[in-house]
Scaffold this active site. Structure first.
Site, mmCIF file in Angstrom:
data_model
loop_
_atom_site.group_PDB
_atom_site.id
_atom_site.type_symbol
_atom_site.label_atom_id
_atom_site.label_comp_id
_atom_site.label_asym_id
_atom_site.label_seq_id
_atom_site.Cartn_x
_atom_site.Cartn_y
_atom_site.Cartn_z
ATOM 1 N N LYS A 62 -53.618 -98.906 30.989
ATOM 2 C CA LYS A 62 -52.824 -98.496 29.832
ATOM 3 C C LYS A 62 -53.525 -98.910 28.530
ATOM 4 O O LYS A 62 -53.633 -98.120 27.589
ATOM 5 C CB LYS A 62 -51.405 -99.100 29.925
ATOM 6 C CG LYS A 62 -50.578 -98.488 31.067
ATOM 7 C CD LYS A 62 -49.290 -99.252 31.366
ATOM 8 C CE LYS A 62 -48.605 -98.656 32.600
ATOM 9 N NZ LYS A 62 -47.357 -99.347 32.979
ATOM 10 N N GLN A 83 -44.470 -104.975 31.989
ATOM 11 C CA GLN A 83 -44.840 -104.462 33.305
ATOM 12 C C GLN A 83 -43.937 -105.072 34.378
ATOM 13 O O GLN A 83 -43.733 -106.285 34.426
ATOM 14 C CB GLN A 83 -46.327 -104.774 33.586
ATOM 15 C CG GLN A 83 -46.885 -104.108 34.819
ATOM 16 C CD GLN A 83 -46.927 -102.576 34.733
ATOM 17 O OE1 GLN A 83 -47.058 -102.001 33.657
ATOM 18 N NE2 GLN A 83 -46.824 -101.913 35.873
ATOM 19 N N ASP A 99 -41.024 -96.924 27.954
ATOM 20 C CA ASP A 99 -40.899 -96.837 29.413
ATOM 21 C C ASP A 99 -39.663 -96.034 29.814
ATOM 22 O O ASP A 99 -39.528 -95.630 30.973
ATOM 23 C CB ASP A 99 -40.774 -98.245 30.021
ATOM 24 C CG ASP A 99 -42.061 -98.708 30.687
ATOM 25 O OD1 ASP A 99 -42.830 -97.848 31.137
ATOM 26 O OD2 ASP A 99 -42.263 -99.931 30.762
HETATM 27 N N1 GUN Z 1 -43.994 -100.892 37.365
HETATM 28 C C1 GUN Z 1 -44.171 -99.771 38.107
HETATM 29 N N2 GUN Z 1 -44.094 -98.675 37.333
HETATM 30 C C2 GUN Z 1 -43.870 -99.101 36.073
HETATM 31 C C3 GUN Z 1 -43.696 -98.424 34.835
HETATM 32 O O1 GUN Z 1 -43.725 -97.203 34.717
HETATM 33 N N3 GUN Z 1 -43.491 -99.235 33.769
HETATM 34 C C4 GUN Z 1 -43.447 -100.584 33.855
HETATM 35 N N4 GUN Z 1 -43.223 -101.290 32.743
HETATM 36 N N5 GUN Z 1 -43.587 -101.238 34.998
HETATM 37 C C5 GUN Z 1 -43.809 -100.491 36.095
#
Ligand code: GUN
Length: 293
Positions: free
Chosen positions: A52, A96, A119
């Site tokens: 990211k 995350q 998100d």
């Molecule tokens: N863990 C697995 N997928 C995601 C996501 O799309 N965003 C976040 N913040 N954590 C995750």
């Protein structure tokens, strides 16, 4: 059979954003800035967050990576989020997941300002999405929509079968495929661990979204000829032949299933990269809302 190439489409989305960001930079406008919080050192989470941050750099977005120890008190994490909420420069905040057991994910999600919830996990974002209002869509489902859109996959009137009902993928993609828009207008069936006749239901699916997190779960005898198969699985499976010691497996038995499909996503290189492209789209939109073109 046509491959839905997430790597290619994700690059196209990022290239488009890069151009828009460059135009904004030339005009002296605010540039998008993503803040990512990583708690602990879960291997998969490290990889996702690094991707990211790298995508931000490639696209001209600013990014801030905040690393916290796995034993960080919940209160300290919440304080950090509140600081980012109040920082005008930050357009998107992501924490995350998963988080260590002593931290409430729900509390964390609800502490992120809805206006920076790139998100799309905040109850306000989910509520707006359900009501068909402008909203941040969760990144993985949004990425799937962008992929279907790019390849002009017909969805109207189709029967979509979603396997899995997580807040991150299964539930939101079932809502989005059902909305009165494109991609959407499907009749959606959501299956889960208590669905008794899963195989029969999957066989009715014109579109199948496999999002249950069980490697190679979807077999050829569960898929009808011509189906569109979207594989959301990304499980790490031990593989001593690989340098990393693991291989990434999807929820679909790709070699068996692919010949029956009209479209299918590979793993890796399908939904995964699209998730990042969608996150970037959300961050860009958030920035635009503050400082329009
Ligand atoms: N863990 C697995 N997928 C995601 C996501 O799309 N965003 C976040 N913040 N954590 C995750």
């Amino acid at each position: 059979m046509q491959m839905l190439d997430g790597k290619l489409v994700s690059q196209a989305v990022k290239d488009d954003l890069k151009e828009k960001v460059a135009t904004r930079a030339a005009a002296g406008k605010k540039l998008p800035h993503l803040a990512a919080i990583l708690v602990g050192n879960n291997g998969a989470s490290e990889t996702y967050v690094a991707s990211k941050v790298k995508s931000c750099a490639e696209t001209g977005f600013g990014s801030t990576l905040i690393r916290l120890d796995s034993d960080v008190p919940e209160e300290e994490l919440l304080m950090k989020i509140k600081e980012l909420n109040d920082d005008f420069n930050i357009d998107g905040i992501l924490v995350q997941l998963p988080l260590p057991k002593h931290i409430s994910e729900q509390k964390v999600i609800e502490t992120i300002a809805a206006s920076k919830d790139v998100d799309g996990f905040h109850p306000e974002s989910v509520g707006r999405m359900v009501q068909g209002l402008p909203a941040f869509f969760p990144a993985t489902p949004y990425g799937i929509l962008l992929l279907l859109e790019h390849y002009k996959v017909e969805t109207k009137g189709k029967h979509a079968v979603v396997i899995g009902r997580s807040n991150i993928v299964g539930r939101p993609i079932s809502i989005l495929l059902n909305r009165n828009d494109y991609p959407g207008n499907c009749t959606v069936t959501v299956c889960h661990s208590h669905t008794p006749n899963l195989k029969e239901i999957c066989l009715q699916g014109d579109i199948i979204v496999a999002a249950l997190g069980r490697p190679e779960f979807l077999k050829a005898d569960m898929v009808k000829e011509g189906a569109v198969v979207i594989d959301v699985g990304i499980t790490r499976v031990a593989d001593p032949s690989k340098k990393s010691g693991f291989a990434i497996k999807g929820d679909v038995d790709f070699n068996q299933v692919a010949p029956k499909c009209s479209f299918i996503t590979p793993v890796p290189g399908g939904v995964g990269p699209m998730t990042i492209a969608a996150l970037m789209m959300n961050t860009f939109k958030s920035c635009l809302a503050k400082d329009p073109d």
